[in-house]
Scaffold this active site. Structure first.
Site, PDB file in Angstrom:
ATOM      1  N   HIS A 123     -29.170  48.255  31.232  1.00 58.41           N
ATOM      2  CA  HIS A 123     -28.065  47.324  31.439  1.00 58.41           C
ATOM      3  C   HIS A 123     -26.830  48.146  31.792  1.00 58.41           C
ATOM      4  CE1 HIS A 123     -24.860  44.485  30.290  1.00 58.41           C
ATOM      5  NE2 HIS A 123     -25.757  43.516  30.334  1.00 58.41           N
ATOM      6  N   ASP A 200     -29.725  51.390  22.891  1.00 63.43           N
ATOM      7  CA  ASP A 200     -29.184  50.052  23.095  1.00 63.43           C
ATOM      8  C   ASP A 200     -30.197  49.057  22.540  1.00 63.43           C
ATOM      9  OD1 ASP A 200     -28.544  47.523  24.035  1.00 63.43           O
ATOM     10  OD2 ASP A 200     -28.352  48.113  26.137  1.00 63.43           O
ATOM     11  N   GLN A 203     -31.482  43.814  22.898  1.00 62.94           N
ATOM     12  CA  GLN A 203     -32.610  42.920  23.134  1.00 62.94           C
ATOM     13  C   GLN A 203     -33.756  43.132  22.144  1.00 62.94           C
ATOM     14  OE1 GLN A 203     -32.512  40.437  25.222  1.00 62.94           O
ATOM     15  NE2 GLN A 203     -30.579  40.989  26.203  1.00 62.94           N
ATOM     16  N   LYS A 226     -26.407  37.713  20.240  1.00 60.79           N
ATOM     17  CA  LYS A 226     -27.802  37.635  20.681  1.00 60.79           C
ATOM     18  C   LYS A 226     -28.762  37.417  19.512  1.00 60.79           C
ATOM     19  CE  LYS A 226     -26.935  40.573  24.720  1.00 60.79           C
ATOM     20  NZ  LYS A 226     -26.935  39.513  25.750  1.00 60.79           N
ATOM     21  N   CYS A 366     -26.879  42.282  35.280  1.00 61.78           N
ATOM     22  CA  CYS A 366     -26.147  43.517  34.938  1.00 61.78           C
ATOM     23  C   CYS A 366     -27.078  44.721  34.945  1.00 61.78           C
ATOM     24  CB  CYS A 366     -25.448  43.383  33.586  1.00 61.78           C
ATOM     25  SG  CYS A 366     -24.183  42.104  33.539  1.00 61.78           S
TER      26      CYS A 366
END
Length: 415
Positions: A123, A200, A203, A226, A366
């Protein structure tokens, strides 16, 4: 899990509405998740009963607000199994967390000739900060490639990460292809070469149990919204030694120890990274979201989403008019499924699905370098969460069929 679905969906009033005359099917969870009543009620309760600034007052409301804020930090520590609450820094979200690392720790350790390694599936939030840092420091930015199946090429990772590598930063799961990356293995490779491992987790944390100590990552970033928490709140996890060695990101109130005319000293971690008035209600709401997910059980969340992927992905793969991106094996796939209908622009597909009450995302997500790698401009993306059902998947499949028929008929008439 299936027996609880009816009850779970009732916790999300927003799902009980029609969009364009059709029952809402919300499949844009990779962008943001809906919020259960427990989260919105926690926000309301704070503002109606305990609203005050934290760490500053000795009056009752200030003490109650501070207590709740720090309790929320403890909940997040347990949620990701950090070693202690001090390793949990509240930020605005994943983007803010990754920029914090690049702008502080990255500035300290990256020098001319050093290497930063990321993957081509990142991303922009986990790409641009490292890109700009490499440009500023005259360092080299390297990308780990993909296999033909859309998985991270671990042989390439072994080749790209060298003794010159100072930072490796890779997503735990792709926000486009749903690829689950072997972070623990990557961390071992990075540490073997003396590099710092950044992950990261935007997700991953909402969808599966994450144990940062088991992964052995040095920094881990994720967003509240999220995982059904409020917007504008997130977490940066860092090992104590790394946080203590990192300079503050912003200056002002609460992050100081002593301020003199020409010099200052900093507060202890995590507070030296939390300058000014923080998103107190957001942190409390995020703590409520962690409670909600913990009560359900992250293994149950992951199992339910796996059932949906097992059900839907083969059906999409079998449709000769649909191109699906990412691993074809459902076991290597999160609930994020990017696809295109051949001959149709993703924005047209998303608009057509919206007319059927189905919310999906369309665009480059993104992740423009990934789009370039795949030879695409954009994709449609359906992303599932614990309140989605097989009926939602069936409605998506039916709407895709109707979309193909509509545009096919339109093309015939235009001729």
């Amino acid at each position: 899990m299936d027996n609880k679905l009816t009850t779970i969906r009732a916790d999300f009033p927003i799902l009980n509405q029609d969009v364009n005359g059709e029952p809402l099917v919300y499949l844009d969870n990779a962008a943001t998740a809906q919020k259960p009543l427990e989260v919105t009620e926690a926000l309301i309760h704070f503002y109606e009963t305990d609203n005050a600034n934290v760490h500053r007052g000795v009056h009752t409301l200030a003490e109650r607000a501070t207590e709740q804020y720090e309790i929320a930090r403890g909940k997040l520590q347990k949620f990701i199994n950090a070693a202690e609450p001090a390793e949990v820094v509240f930020t605005k979200g994943t983007t803010d967390s990754l920029n914090l690392i690049a702008s502080t720790y990255g500035q300290q350790v990256i020098h001319e000739g050093d290497e930063i390694v990321i993957s081509i599936m990142e991303h922009h939030s986990n790409l641009i900060p490292w890109q700009q840092l490499a440009n500023q420091k005259h360092a080299t930015l390297k990308y780990i490639g993909l296999t033909e199946d859309g998985e991270l090429d671990m042989a390439d990772a072994e080749a790209k990460i060298t003794d010159k590598t100072k930072i490796v930063s890779v997503a735990h799961a792709s926000n486009v292809m749903g690829t689950i990356n072997p972070i623990k293995e990557l961390t071992e490779i990075a540490h073997r070469h003396g590099a710092t491992m950044v992950c990261d987790g935007a997700q991953a944390v909402p969808h599966t149990a994450v144990d940062v100590q088991d992964l052995d990552v040095d920094f881990y970033a994720f967003s509240g919204h999220k995982m059904m928490g409020p917007t504008g709140i997130g977490v940066l996890y860092g090992k104590r030694a790394f946080l203590e060695a990192t300079n503050p990101y912003q200056y002002g109130g609460e992050m100081i120890n002593f301020v003199h005319k020409f010099d200052s000293t900093w507060n202890e971690i995590p507070w030296k990274f939390e300058a000014g008035t923080q998103n107190i209600a957001g942190a409390i709401g995020l703590g409520a979201a962690a409670d909600y997910l913990s009560q359900i059980g992250m293994d149950n969340v992951a199992s339910h989403e796996q059932e949906l992927v097992d059900y839907l992905l083969p059906k999409l793969e079998a449709d000769e008019d649909v191109e699906v991106y990412g691993p074809a094996n459902p076991d290597k796939h999160t609930g994020v499924i990017a696809f295109n209908i051949k001959g149709l622009h993703p924005h047209d597909v998303a608009t057509a699905l919206d007319m059927e009450g189905i919310a999906v995302r369309a665009g480059h997500h993104c992740a423009q370098p990934l789009m370039d790698e795949l030879g695409l401009v954009a994709t449609a993306r359906a992303s599932f969460y614990l309140y989605n059902t097989k009926q939602d998947a069936d409605k998506l499949l039916a709407a895709i069929a109707e979309t193909k028929e509509f545009f096919s008929n339109g093309i015939v008439e235009a001729k």
